[in-house]
Design an enzyme around this catalytic site. Structure first.
Site, PDB file in Angstrom:
ATOM      1  N   LYS A  68      49.506  37.247  46.809  1.00  0.00           N
ATOM      2  CA  LYS A  68      49.538  38.462  45.979  1.00  0.00           C
ATOM      3  C   LYS A  68      49.375  39.759  46.772  1.00  0.00           C
ATOM      4  O   LYS A  68      49.870  40.798  46.341  1.00  0.00           O
ATOM      5  CB  LYS A  68      48.454  38.388  44.894  1.00  0.00           C
ATOM      6  CG  LYS A  68      48.774  37.379  43.803  1.00  0.00           C
ATOM      7  CD  LYS A  68      47.747  37.446  42.689  1.00  0.00           C
ATOM      8  CE  LYS A  68      48.037  36.405  41.622  1.00  0.00           C
ATOM      9  NZ  LYS A  68      47.127  36.500  40.482  1.00  0.00           N
ATOM     10  N   ASP A 105      48.281  41.145  35.826  1.00  0.00           N
ATOM     11  CA  ASP A 105      47.002  40.435  35.641  1.00  0.00           C
ATOM     12  C   ASP A 105      45.989  41.296  34.885  1.00  0.00           C
ATOM     13  O   ASP A 105      45.228  40.799  34.059  1.00  0.00           O
ATOM     14  CB  ASP A 105      46.401  40.046  37.002  1.00  0.00           C
ATOM     15  CG  ASP A 105      47.104  38.852  37.623  1.00  0.00           C
ATOM     16  OD1 ASP A 105      47.652  38.027  36.882  1.00  0.00           O
ATOM     17  OD2 ASP A 105      47.102  38.758  38.873  1.00  0.00           O
TER      18      ASP A 105
END
Ligand code: ATR
Length: 275
Positions: A68, A105
């Site tokens: 990420k 997220d």
């Protein structure tokens, strides 16, 4: 009859074999009548993920552990939110073939929480200081809540807390912390390590709400302990569904069937309605 090739999306990470994202995304595309397919692709590093995006002519991708952050410098552009969080979990290819990075997220955490409680003016003890913790701190701040960071390695927790202008505590001193809600952002308790919790049971009574970002199993050891201590609990299912739903929105411009997505994941995990 000519068949038009489906739009292709992928999940890049390592490991990806047990992810429920393909199940959830493909169920959504079918219901939306979008000719698209979503596949898991295990890659060694971020450079390989970008290579595969071109080879497979992908329209978009989900990025998971451990890529990420590493993927960010390889993209043509990264939005301000991802930059602030320091992680990208979504790549979208634009009309000019440029790859843009986003983070969904934080919306997952916020919407997962908001299914059960209002965030504004409440305090949230975030356990962990990795990418998921950063997304949670950002989302809680966005909605007018007050985060505080609780981390095993104090220096890492303090660094994050400084960026988000909030207090930090070592996990070893969690007994001194109380907040409206405790959120576990570590992977402790995730299948196959079902039996363990990042937090000792006795302190949970200091938190009326307890949320786990782990969604497999749904009822983690932490949430079982919390229920026994009389806390209200929030599983990681809502966060998982909403972060994925926001990816579909970015890629297709359409609102996905969130309830259906939740049901297919719930069924696979053997959960009950209301979990
Ligand atoms: P992610 O980006 O998915 O959040 P990460 O960057 O590896 O994952 O972060 C994991 C977080 O979980 C870290 O803050 C880690 O604590 P440390 O900073 O002390 O390493 C925390 N973590 C992992 N295993 C843990 C455990 N057994 N007990 C407590 N915290 C743990």
């Amino acid at each position: 009859m000519t068949r038009i090739a489906p739009m292709l999306f992928a999940l890049f990470g390592n490991p990806v074999g047990h992810s429920l994202s393909p199940l959830m995304h493909n169920a959504a595309y079918e219901r939306m009548r979008i000719n698209a397919h979503y596949i898991p692709v295990c890659v060694d590093d971020a450079a390989e993920a970008i290579e595969r995006m071109t080879q497979l002519a992908l329209r978009g991708a989900s990025i998971t552990i451990p890529l990420k952050t590493a993927v960010m410098p390889l993209l043509d552009q990264v939005d301000d939110t991802s930059r602030m969080i320091g992680a990208v979990n979504t790549i979208a290819r634009d009309a000019n073939d440029r790859l843009a990075g986003y983070n969904t997220d934080w919306i997952g955490v916020v919407r997962g929480l908001e299914e059960s409680l209002e965030i504004k003016d409440k305090t949230f003890a975030i356990v962990g200081a990795g990418g998921a913790a950063r997304a949670a701190a950002f989302g809680i701040r966005q909605r007018g809540g007050l985060p505080l960071i609780v981390n095993r390695t104090p220096a890492k927790g303090e660094k994050l807390a400084k960026e988000f202008d909030c207090p930090a505590y070592p996990l070893a001193r969690i007994a001194e912390v109380s907040a409206d809600c405790l959120i576990n952002t570590t992977s402790v308790g995730m299948t196959p390590d079902n039996g363990i919790s990042p937090v000792v049971k006795e302190v949970l009574k200091n938190f009326p709400w307890v949320m786990d970002c782990v969604y497999n199993p749904l009822r983690t050891r932490l949430l079982q302990d919390a229920a026994q201590e009389g806390c209200a609990t929030i599983t990681g299912l809502g966060m998982f569904v909403h972060q994925g739903a926001e990816q579909i929105k970015l890629w297709t411009g359409q609102e996905p069937p969130r309830e259906l997505m939740k049901q297919v994941v719930l069924e696979r995990l053997g959960g009950r309605h209301g979990d």
